[in-house]
Design an enzyme around this catalytic site. Structure first.
Site, PDB file in Angstrom:
ATOM      1  N   ASP A 244       0.823  -1.206   0.000  1.00 38.45           N
ATOM      2  CA  ASP A 244       0.000   0.000   0.000  1.00 38.45           C
ATOM      3  C   ASP A 244       0.863   1.263   0.000  1.00 38.45           C
ATOM      4  O   ASP A 244       1.962   1.267   0.551  1.00 38.45           O
ATOM      5  CB  ASP A 244      -0.920  -0.013   1.233  1.00 38.45           C
TER       6      ASP A 244
ATOM      7  N   HIS B  58       2.001   3.426  -9.100  1.00 41.56           N
ATOM      8  CA  HIS B  58       1.763   1.998  -9.334  1.00 41.56           C
ATOM      9  C   HIS B  58       2.913   1.384 -10.143  1.00 41.56           C
ATOM     10  O   HIS B  58       3.332   0.259  -9.883  1.00 41.56           O
ATOM     11  CB  HIS B  58       0.434   1.793 -10.072  1.00 41.56           C
TER      12      HIS B  58
ATOM     13  N   SER C 172      -7.518  -5.567  -4.891  1.00 45.31           N
ATOM     14  CA  SER C 172      -8.517  -6.176  -4.008  1.00 45.31           C
ATOM     15  C   SER C 172      -9.884  -6.196  -4.675  1.00 45.31           C
ATOM     16  O   SER C 172     -10.144  -5.460  -5.639  1.00 45.31           O
ATOM     17  CB  SER C 172      -8.602  -5.398  -2.687  1.00 45.31           C
TER      18      SER C 172
ATOM     19  N   ARG D  82     -12.497   2.274  -7.419  1.00 44.33           N
ATOM     20  CA  ARG D  82     -11.642   3.402  -7.819  1.00 44.33           C
ATOM     21  C   ARG D  82     -12.082   3.972  -9.165  1.00 44.33           C
ATOM     22  O   ARG D  82     -12.776   3.296  -9.934  1.00 44.33           O
ATOM     23  CB  ARG D  82     -10.181   2.948  -7.879  1.00 44.33           C
TER      24      ARG D  82
ATOM     25  N   LEU E  74      10.842 -20.118  -5.101  1.00 44.40           N
ATOM     26  CA  LEU E  74       9.957 -19.208  -4.363  1.00 44.40           C
ATOM     27  C   LEU E  74       8.593 -19.241  -5.035  1.00 44.40           C
ATOM     28  O   LEU E  74       8.501 -19.096  -6.260  1.00 44.40           O
ATOM     29  CB  LEU E  74      10.507 -17.774  -4.407  1.00 44.40           C
TER      30      LEU E  74
HETATM   31  C1  IPE Z   1      -5.277  -2.707   0.026  1.00 42.88           C
HETATM   32  O1  IPE Z   1      -5.003  -1.360  -0.115  1.00 42.88           O
HETATM   33  C2  IPE Z   1      -5.306  -3.375  -1.327  1.00 42.88           C
HETATM   34  C3  IPE Z   1      -4.030  -3.495  -2.010  1.00 42.88           C
HETATM   35  C4  IPE Z   1      -2.870  -3.095  -1.565  1.00 42.88           C
HETATM   36  C5  IPE Z   1      -4.084  -4.136  -3.297  1.00 42.88           C
HETATM   37  P1  IPE Z   1      -6.164  -0.276  -0.229  1.00 42.88           P
HETATM   38  O2  IPE Z   1      -5.508   1.030  -0.450  1.00 42.88           O
HETATM   39  O3  IPE Z   1      -7.177  -0.695  -1.232  1.00 42.88           O
HETATM   40  O4  IPE Z   1      -6.846  -0.345   1.217  1.00 42.88           O
HETATM   41  P2  IPE Z   1      -7.726   0.726   1.996  1.00 42.88           P
HETATM   42  O5  IPE Z   1      -8.774   1.216   1.035  1.00 42.88           O
HETATM   43  O6  IPE Z   1      -6.817   1.825   2.417  1.00 42.88           O
HETATM   44  O7  IPE Z   1      -8.277  -0.023   3.166  1.00 42.88           O
HETATM   45  C1  IPE Z   2      -1.754   0.215  -3.297  1.00 43.77           C
HETATM   46  O1  IPE Z   2      -1.496   1.569  -3.321  1.00 43.77           O
HETATM   47  C2  IPE Z   2      -1.957  -0.344  -4.688  1.00 43.77           C
HETATM   48  C3  IPE Z   2      -3.317  -0.782  -4.970  1.00 43.77           C
HETATM   49  C4  IPE Z   2      -4.320  -0.769  -4.140  1.00 43.77           C
HETATM   50  C5  IPE Z   2      -3.571  -1.275  -6.311  1.00 43.77           C
HETATM   51  P1  IPE Z   2      -2.659   2.623  -3.302  1.00 43.77           P
HETATM   52  O2  IPE Z   2      -3.099   2.916  -4.684  1.00 43.77           O
HETATM   53  O3  IPE Z   2      -3.755   2.189  -2.381  1.00 43.77           O
HETATM   54  O4  IPE Z   2      -1.924   3.890  -2.694  1.00 43.77           O
HETATM   55  P2  IPE Z   2      -2.480   4.893  -1.613  1.00 43.77           P
HETATM   56  O5  IPE Z   2      -2.889   4.077  -0.421  1.00 43.77           O
HETATM   57  O6  IPE Z   2      -3.636   5.610  -2.225  1.00 43.77           O
HETATM   58  O7  IPE Z   2      -1.318   5.797  -1.314  1.00 43.77           O
HETATM   59 MG    MG Z   3      -4.121   2.442  -0.435  1.00 43.15          MG
END
Ligand code: IPE
Ligand code: IPE
Ligand code: MG
Length: 260
Positions: free
Chosen positions: A19, A36, A64, A70, A130
């Site tokens: 995250d 990303h 997820s 999004r 792995l």
């Molecule tokens: C969790 O992160 C999902 C992934 C890293 C793929 P999110 O950014 O979606 O989680 P929330 O919304 O902060 O809980």
């Molecule tokens: C995690 O990073 C990647 C995915 C959920 C695909 P985020 O996109 O949630 O990044 P933040 O949490 O908004 O910084």
């Molecule tokens: Mg996030």
């Protein structure tokens, strides 16, 4: 149980909620997609670092079941990035002995994405150094429901449904339960990742944003893990009297996968 106390220092299975990509980009006044992309580069390095540390299983949360909420532009950017990342990195990962497996609901993703992911699995099926599980369109609640459905479809009767039977139907039933669960990006929540499997995982939360996560950060998380005393509901080394193992008394959680 492992025969030496050092065996407890390296987790067999590490799970990571990757995250913080969006915030990493925003800090640099760049679009989230740049974060990303940097996140993919971080993942490739962390996979190499995990293999070098003899971690057998690495399971990463890539998308997820809730991430469909999004903006469409971000979702389609992530889908394209997945295809680009596979074409760019698959050959090297394969050469490095990485077996790719996918956990998640691939029925409801586009055939192009599904084929690419299934192709990566097929392409690396001979590898065993792995096991990299990419959780894609994955949710812990989805996993429990699909496991129940699969057991029912097999004809398992309610009185036959045990924890071991359900475990056999969970998405990553081939892996031992995660020993170490890392979440980058500063949030202190599970966000629906590996809910069933992480019952006794050691949780490590770090403010490090995912694109900045590297081998040193992995070592910090492993060091934190090594300092934990895992008790699994028992009294632990301090309650065992003399002669008990010190520190991490039991290296790994009881895992249903070991019964098979
Ligand atoms: C969790 O992160 C999902 C992934 C890293 C793929 P999110 O950014 O979606 O989680 P929330 O919304 O902060 O809980
Ligand atoms: C995690 O990073 C990647 C995915 C959920 C695909 P985020 O996109 O949630 O990044 P933040 O949490 O908004 O910084
Ligand atoms: Mg996030």
């Amino acid at each position: 149980m492992a025969s030496s106390s050092t065996a407890a220092l390296v987790p067999r299975h590490v799970a990571i909620v990757m995250d913080g990509n969006g915030r990493w980009a925003r800090k640099r006044l760049m679009p989230r997609g740049v974060g990303h992309k940097a996140g993919v580069d971080a993942l490739v390095k962390v996979v190499q670092a995990a293999a070098a540390r003899d971690i057998g299983y690495l399971t990463v949360f890539a998308f997820s079941s809730e991430n469909w909420k999004r903006p469409e532009e971000e979702v389609s950017g992530l889908m394209s990035l997945l295809l680009v990342a596979l074409s760019k990195h698959l050959v090297k990962l394969k050469a490095d002995g990485v077996r790719i497996r996918i956990a998640g609901d691939l029925e409801s993703v586009s055939p192009r994405i599904r084929d690419a992911l299934r192709g990566a699995e097929a392409d690396t099926v001979e590898n065993s150094r792995l096991v990299l599980t990419v959780a894609f369109n994955y949710g812990g609640r989805w996993d429990v429901v699909q496991a129940c459905r699969a057991a029912m479809a097999e004809g398992v009767r309610p009185e036959e449904l045990t924890e071991a039977v359900l475990s056999r139907h969970m998405a990553i039933s081939y892996a031992p339960d995660p020993d170490l669960f890392i979440r980058t990006g500063g949030e202190v929540r599970l966000s629906n990742f590996l809910l069933w499997q992480s019952a006794y995982a050691e949780l490590v939360f770090t403010d490090c944003l995912w694109p900045d996560f590297d081998a040193d950060e992995l070592d910090k998380a492993i060091a934190a893990f090594a300092r934990r005393e895992r008790r699994f509901g028992d009294v632990g080394a301090s309650g065992q009297g003399e002669g008990a193992l010190g520190g991490a008394a039991e290296p790994h959680p009881p895992s249903f996968s070991e019964e098979r």
